[in-house]
Scaffold this active site. Structure first.
Site, PDB file in Angstrom:
ATOM      1  N   HIS A 128       0.861  -1.185   0.000  1.00  0.00           N
ATOM      2  CA  HIS A 128       0.000   0.000   0.000  1.00  0.00           C
ATOM      3  C   HIS A 128       0.897   1.235   0.000  1.00  0.00           C
ATOM      4  O   HIS A 128       2.052   1.182   0.430  1.00  0.00           O
ATOM      5  CB  HIS A 128      -0.888   0.014   1.240  1.00  0.00           C
ATOM      6  CG  HIS A 128      -1.957  -1.028   1.218  1.00  0.00           C
ATOM      7  ND1 HIS A 128      -3.010  -1.001   2.097  1.00  0.00           N
ATOM      8  CD2 HIS A 128      -2.150  -2.123   0.442  1.00  0.00           C
ATOM      9  CE1 HIS A 128      -3.805  -2.027   1.865  1.00  0.00           C
ATOM     10  NE2 HIS A 128      -3.295  -2.737   0.860  1.00  0.00           N
ATOM     11  N   GLU A 150       1.103   3.776   1.873  1.00  0.00           N
ATOM     12  CA  GLU A 150       1.661   4.117   3.176  1.00  0.00           C
ATOM     13  C   GLU A 150       2.873   3.256   3.504  1.00  0.00           C
ATOM     14  O   GLU A 150       3.902   3.752   3.979  1.00  0.00           O
ATOM     15  CB  GLU A 150       0.621   3.928   4.291  1.00  0.00           C
ATOM     16  CG  GLU A 150      -0.626   4.762   4.141  1.00  0.00           C
ATOM     17  CD  GLU A 150      -1.757   4.019   3.418  1.00  0.00           C
ATOM     18  OE1 GLU A 150      -1.516   3.418   2.335  1.00  0.00           O
ATOM     19  OE2 GLU A 150      -2.884   4.040   3.918  1.00  0.00           O
ATOM     20  N   CYS A 165      -5.930   1.628   6.056  1.00  0.00           N
ATOM     21  CA  CYS A 165      -6.575   0.387   6.483  1.00  0.00           C
ATOM     22  C   CYS A 165      -5.931  -0.098   7.790  1.00  0.00           C
ATOM     23  O   CYS A 165      -4.980   0.518   8.294  1.00  0.00           O
ATOM     24  CB  CYS A 165      -6.415  -0.678   5.396  1.00  0.00           C
ATOM     25  SG  CYS A 165      -4.717  -1.272   5.220  1.00  0.00           S
ATOM     26  N   CYS A 185      -2.138  -0.756   7.594  1.00  0.00           N
ATOM     27  CA  CYS A 185      -1.356   0.473   7.540  1.00  0.00           C
ATOM     28  C   CYS A 185      -1.366   1.217   8.878  1.00  0.00           C
ATOM     29  O   CYS A 185      -0.345   1.761   9.287  1.00  0.00           O
ATOM     30  CB  CYS A 185      -1.840   1.352   6.400  1.00  0.00           C
ATOM     31  SG  CYS A 185      -1.478   0.623   4.781  1.00  0.00           S
TER      32      CYS A 185
END
Length: 140
Positions: free
Chosen positions: A44, A46, A74, A77
């Site tokens: 992701h 992040e 999410c 993360c």
């Protein structure tokens, strides 16, 4: 800059999410979703940005650093952000399905975490949300 990263993700066929890490007013790392490109469910935006920041700063802890991201993080993360000991999280669009800051669940405020991150949503929410809407419209 996070929005620019999100646009790069879209150009690569990735869900358009971008993130940057800023420490003491200086850009340290930038990343965008690479889950499809890297065949990596953890890639992701992040996580990509945190990994780069850790490498550049020579530390897995990022105290005094802030993360700017175009979509509410999410659960995975949020866990990484807490472990990185970030100071602030600024995100654009809420994620009602998977957002783990305030939308689907509120992990940032969980009492069992030993670190608290100040968080603020809605920063440039409309352009970030439009990038996502446009991406999914084109895919359908």
């Amino acid at each position: 800059m996070a929005l620019e990263q999100a646009e790069r993700a879209a150009e690569q066929g990735e869900v358009p999410v971008g993130a940057i890490v800023v420490c003491d007013g200086e850009l340290v790392a930038a990343g965008h979703n690479l889950t499809i490109t890297n065949n990596d469910p953890s890639a992701h935006a992040e996580i990509v940005a945190l990994r780069l920041a850790g490498q550049r700063l020579g530390n897995y802890r990022l105290p005094g650093c802030d993360l700017y991201v175009t979509l509410e993080p999410c659960a995975m993360c949020v866990g990484a952000l807490v472990h990185a000991r970030l100071r602030n999280l600024y995100y654009a669009a809420d994620d009602p399905k998977a957002g783990a800051v305030v939308s689907a669940v509120s992990l940032m405020d969980a009492s069992h975490f030993n670190h608290r991150i100040h968080h603020q949503g809605g920063v440039l929410a409309e352009p970030a949300a439009e990038l996502l809407r446009g991406f999914f419209r084109r895919r359908r």
